[in-house]
Design a protein around this motif. Structure first.
Motif, short mmCIF file in Angstrom:
data_model
loop_
_atom_site.label_atom_id
_atom_site.label_comp_id
_atom_site.label_asym_id
_atom_site.label_seq_id
_atom_site.Cartn_x
_atom_site.Cartn_y
_atom_site.Cartn_z
N SER A 57 49.02 29.79 42.33
CA SER A 57 47.86 30.46 41.72
C SER A 57 47.95 31.99 41.73
O SER A 57 47.09 32.67 42.30
CB SER A 57 46.57 30.03 42.43
OG SER A 57 46.40 28.65 42.38
N PRO A 58 48.96 32.56 41.10
CA PRO A 58 49.00 34.03 41.01
C PRO A 58 47.84 34.55 40.18
O PRO A 58 47.52 34.01 39.13
CB PRO A 58 50.35 34.29 40.33
CG PRO A 58 50.66 33.04 39.57
CD PRO A 58 50.08 31.92 40.38
N HIS A 59 47.19 35.61 40.66
CA HIS A 59 46.03 36.16 39.96
C HIS A 59 45.80 37.59 40.41
O HIS A 59 46.45 38.08 41.33
CB HIS A 59 44.78 35.31 40.23
CG HIS A 59 44.38 35.27 41.68
ND1 HIS A 59 45.09 34.57 42.64
CD2 HIS A 59 43.35 35.87 42.34
CE1 HIS A 59 44.52 34.72 43.82
NE2 HIS A 59 43.47 35.51 43.67
N HIS A 60 44.85 38.26 39.73
CA HIS A 60 44.45 39.61 40.09
C HIS A 60 43.00 39.57 40.56
O HIS A 60 42.08 39.49 39.74
CB HIS A 60 44.58 40.57 38.90
CG HIS A 60 45.98 40.84 38.48
ND1 HIS A 60 46.31 41.67 37.42
CD2 HIS A 60 47.16 40.40 38.97
CE1 HIS A 60 47.61 41.72 37.30
NE2 HIS A 60 48.16 40.95 38.21
N PRO A 61 42.74 39.58 41.86
CA PRO A 61 41.35 39.57 42.34
C PRO A 61 40.62 40.84 41.93
O PRO A 61 41.23 41.88 41.68
CB PRO A 61 41.51 39.49 43.86
CG PRO A 61 42.92 39.10 44.11
CD PRO A 61 43.71 39.62 42.96
N CYS A 62 39.31 40.74 41.86
CA CYS A 62 38.50 41.92 41.56
C CYS A 62 38.57 42.89 42.74
O CYS A 62 38.60 42.48 43.90
CB CYS A 62 37.04 41.53 41.32
SG CYS A 62 36.81 40.49 39.86
N THR A 63 38.63 44.17 42.44
CA THR A 63 38.66 45.19 43.48
C THR A 63 37.34 45.93 43.51
O THR A 63 36.56 45.91 42.55
CB THR A 63 39.80 46.20 43.24
OG1 THR A 63 39.59 46.85 41.99
CG2 THR A 63 41.15 45.48 43.22
N SER A 64 37.12 46.63 44.59
CA SER A 64 35.86 47.36 44.76
C SER A 64 35.90 48.74 44.13
O SER A 64 34.93 49.45 44.15
CB SER A 64 35.54 47.50 46.26
OG SER A 64 36.60 48.17 46.94
N HIS A 65 37.11 49.14 43.58
CA HIS A 65 37.23 50.49 42.99
C HIS A 65 36.43 50.58 41.71
O HIS A 65 36.39 49.66 40.94
CB HIS A 65 38.69 50.80 42.72
CG HIS A 65 39.49 50.95 43.99
ND1 HIS A 65 39.42 52.05 44.79
CD2 HIS A 65 40.38 50.10 44.60
CE1 HIS A 65 40.23 51.90 45.82
NE2 HIS A 65 40.82 50.73 45.74
N GLU A 67 51.78 44.44 38.31
CA GLU A 67 51.35 43.45 39.30
C GLU A 67 50.88 44.06 40.62
O GLU A 67 50.88 43.38 41.65
CB GLU A 67 52.49 42.46 39.56
CG GLU A 67 52.75 41.50 38.42
CD GLU A 67 51.54 40.64 38.08
OE1 GLU A 67 50.80 40.26 39.02
OE2 GLU A 67 51.32 40.36 36.89
N LEU A 68 50.48 45.32 40.59
CA LEU A 68 49.96 45.94 41.82
C LEU A 68 48.77 45.17 42.40
O LEU A 68 48.69 44.98 43.62
CB LEU A 68 49.58 47.40 41.54
CG LEU A 68 48.98 48.17 42.71
CD1 LEU A 68 49.96 48.25 43.87
CD2 LEU A 68 48.55 49.57 42.27
N PRO A 69 47.82 44.67 41.59
CA PRO A 69 46.67 43.94 42.16
C PRO A 69 46.97 42.48 42.50
O PRO A 69 46.06 41.72 42.82
CB PRO A 69 45.61 44.01 41.05
CG PRO A 69 46.21 44.72 39.91
CD PRO A 69 47.67 44.84 40.13
N HIS A 70 48.23 42.07 42.43
CA HIS A 70 48.60 40.66 42.56
C HIS A 70 48.14 40.05 43.89
O HIS A 70 48.13 40.70 44.93
CB HIS A 70 50.12 40.52 42.44
CG HIS A 70 50.63 39.17 42.85
ND1 HIS A 70 50.67 38.09 41.99
CD2 HIS A 70 51.10 38.71 44.04
CE1 HIS A 70 51.15 37.05 42.61
NE2 HIS A 70 51.43 37.40 43.86
N ALA A 71 47.80 38.77 43.80
CA ALA A 71 47.55 37.94 44.99
C ALA A 71 47.92 36.51 44.63
O ALA A 71 47.79 36.09 43.48
CB ALA A 71 46.09 38.03 45.44
#
Length: 692
Positions: free
Chosen positions: A684-692, A319-323
């Motif tokens: 609304s837990p989710h993983h947003p897209c990252t720029s990496h 869950e590191l990318p969690h938001a």
């Protein structure tokens, strides 16, 4: 609308015997709609009607006998069965008339299981038959390089072994495990895995039964229950004890004639935890678990556990990318555009394991009985008093090597330490701390060294030497961690404010430190989002220096799937912010660094202008809601530490590999529970897209 052949036109004996299968099928054949019903649907109809037995009986007149099936079903039951099997109401009524006596005399699931167990025990076991037989999930060789795979020929060469299956609901049961071997490529197929060239390759997914030893299997549901119990700090030993206690209530008698005992051990609980966890990791990443087939069971999964820990270090927790809307606030900026801010909270918690006594040394110990790692083991022969480099001497009475040299003061220090270990107060404290030490490791296979055990130092301690009298006194700190200290002023006894004014008329006692006991890592540093999701953790070996906290935060949020938060909340952020600015740490440029609301209000000095102006959450509108109250829970790290700290007793004797693996798994499962809660709360837990 009734079918052409209605109930009124069928003459069915009220004394239809349920076991008379020819009469049963003949009666069904008389109804056009039921003539094509399958045997599977017929048995399902009978079972569902049995499950509704009480609901069928309740609406009947009070004069209706309980022991006889009612003639008519309640309308709701008829409708349910009609829809379940896609047949007409008339067909349901007809079928009920045919099978009602069978439904009413059907044994319960528990009675049926007890009858099966008794039958197999009496008649099957002497013939080598059991109710449970564990075959490989494949019937043909799956090695693509094998000629048998190319031909699709069946695996016929078999070997069978007596095993015990520990089940979730009905205790331990005897069973057979069948191995199938490919004659062409010599791959040996077991229930959980295949073996070739001394390598175990597990099949995809997680099987319903986990092999935890050569002759022991654990039902997956039971293994998952143990993992759930570990989430609330129930040790592996206590999981085994609970299982054994529960079996004393079982009505099923154990078959003592079976080759293997049905007692559960701590090792089997731990191995079930490890195997299920590793298979879960591989299933998530679409891989296959591979471990050595030869060697000791206690070492079999070590490399795989290390690999899991390494993946978390390089890719972060699941869950590191969690938001979600519990850790991210969307707000309107002064120019009217919508922006978002994300917050993390960090704090340390007293959980540790044995480590090398040399500060900041991360080398593993050769055994948890040692004070030093292999690199520093020569120090075992050097006086344990800090700053003394003389060799240790032998006790003239016992002949055993001391941990101190022949300096009288150093000898008194060691004697004070030994007396503390023997004293009632110290013993009570150790028992309180270590009452669950048998939990995961100490009763298992890692602590088998014959070297005499050295007590583990759980608190900071030092020795006071009264020069005038020559007396030496051991002093133990009441606080076990050094939180947020500066690297320039570590939490040494000489720098600690005891709150007692010094007496100017007497010489202050000389304060000395020594390493007579085994040392442990200082604490675990957790990084938690305000919603409760744990983003990561790090082990602080010596003390919780703000520089180490900053390094940990930068490392975790520089991983590929991470997003740099806009704010970091930490109870020592005033010291951390000073360090960031003095060292010019680029990663934290533009990041808000506030002290959590509670510590800022109650623990930090009112005359500290820097802290009041730069580290107050109220200075940042994005951290407040529309009513001016705090939007984020800034105490979430301390609240999470209450849960995480409960693992201290379980972990305090673990080896580094098992320590890291266990804690990472606890975080993984905690996060999964938190995600389910956040989803139920509509955040609304989710993983947003990252720029990496």
């Amino acid at each position: 609308m009734s079918s052409p052949t209605s109930l009124t036109s069928i003459s069915i004996s009220s004394s239809l015997c349920a076991t008379d299968i020819s009469t049963l099928f003949a009666a069904v054949q008389h109804h056009d709609e039921l003539a094509d019903i399958s045997l599977l649907d017929l048995t399902r109809f009978i079972r569902r009607a049995y499950l509704l037995k009480d609901d069928i009986l309740q609406p009947q007149p009070h004069t209706e006998p309980v022991s006889i099936a009612p003639e008519v079903l309640p309308p709701s039951i008829t409708t349910f069965l009609s829809r379940s099997f896609n047949i007409s109401v008339d067909a349901v009524d007809c079928l009920w008339e045919i099978v009602k006596d069978l439904v009413w005399t059907l044994p319960s699931a528990a009675e049926e299981q007890a009858d099966e167990e008794a039958s197999f025990k009496t008649h099957g076991h002497p013939l080598g038959l059991t109710a449970r037989v564990l075959y490989p999930p494949v019937k043909t060789c799956i090695n693509p390089e094998c000629t048998a795979w190319q031909l699709g020929s069946l695996l016929k060469k078999e070997e069978q072994r007596c095993v015990v299956v520990f089940t979730h609901a009905s205790g331990a049961h005897p069973a057979w495990s069948i191995h199938l071997k490919c004659r062409a490529c010599n791959t040996n197929y077991h229930h959980n895995y295949s073996v070739k060239n001394k390598l175990r390759t597990y099949y995809g997914g997680i099987p319903p039964h986990i092999q935890v030893a050569e002759h022991q299997f654990v039902e997956l549901e039971l293994a998952m229950q143990w993992i759930d119990l570990m989430q609330i700090a129930v040790s592996a030993t206590n999981c085994a004890r609970l299982y054994e206690i529960a079996q004393t209530r079982s009505s099923t008698e154990r078959d003592e004639s079976w080759q293997f005992l049905s007692s559960l051990t701590t090792r089997e609980v731990w191995d079930a935890f490890v195997i299920v966890s590793l298979l879960d990791h591989e299933q998530t990443r679409g891989g296959r678990l591979q471990v050595p087939h030869d060697g000791d069971q206690k070492d079999r999964y070590t490399a795989a556990m290390c690999a899991c820990t390494e993946r978390i270090m390089t890719h972060g927790q699941e869950e590191l990318p969690h938001a979600c809307y519990g850790c991210m606030q969307v707000f309107s900026s002064p120019d009217g555009t919508l922006q978002s801010t994300e917050v993390i909270v960090t704090d340390g918690v007293t959980v540790g394991r044995p480590c090398c006594a040399i500060p900041r040394c991360k080398n593993p110990l050769t055994t948890n009985h040692r004070r030093y790692c292999l690199e520093h083991q020569n120090l075992e022969g050097v006086c344990a008093v800090e700053g003394c480099g003389r060799a240790v001497t032998s006790d003239p009475k016992t002949g055993k090597l001391r941990k101190a040299c022949n300096d009288p003061i150093h000898v008194k220090m060691e004697a004070a330490n030994a007396e503390s270990s023997r004293s009632g107060k110290s013993r009570t404290q150790r028992n309180k701390i270590a009452k669950l030490d048998d939990a995961m490791e100490s009763s298992m296979h890692d602590l088998v060294d014959e070297v005499e055990s050295i007590p583990l130092q759980d608190t900071d301690e030092w020795y006071e030497h009264e020069i005038a009298t020559g007396a030496v006194r051991l002093v133990q700190a009441s606080v076990t961690t050094s939180t947020g200290v500066s690297d320039l002023a570590p939490n040494e006894p000489s720098n600690r404010d005891t709150g007692v004014p010094a007496c100017s008329g007497k010489d202050a006692p000389v304060k000395l430190k020594a390493v007579f006991r085994r040392q442990r890592t200082n604490n675990e540093q957790l990084i938690v989002r305000p919603c409760g999701i744990i983003s990561g953790r790090g082990t602080m070996y010596h003390h919780e220096a703000v520089s180490n906290v900053l390094i940990l935060v930068e490392k975790i949020f520089s991983l590929p799937r991470a997003r740099k938060p806009q704010h970091m909340i930490y109870d020592s952020n005033c010291n951390a912010l000073r360090e960031v600015e003095s060292r010019g740490i680029e990663f934290f440029r533009g990041m808000g660094m506030c002290v959590d609301a509670f510590h800022h209000r109650t623990k930090h000095k009112a005359n500290d202008t820097f802290c009041r102006e730069r580290c107050d959450m109220r200075a940042y509108p994005e951290l407040l809601d529309t009513d001016g109250k705090f939007y984020f829970n800034s105490s979430i790290a301390e609240q999470t530490n209450v849960w995480f700290g409960s693992f201290h007793n379980i972990c305090r004797e673990m080896t580094p590999v098992k320590y890291d693996f266990f804690l990472d798994e606890m975080i993984l499962h905690r996060n999964r529970v938190t995600i389910a809660t956040l989803r139920a709360q509509g955040k609304s837990p989710h993983h947003p897209c990252t720029s990496h």
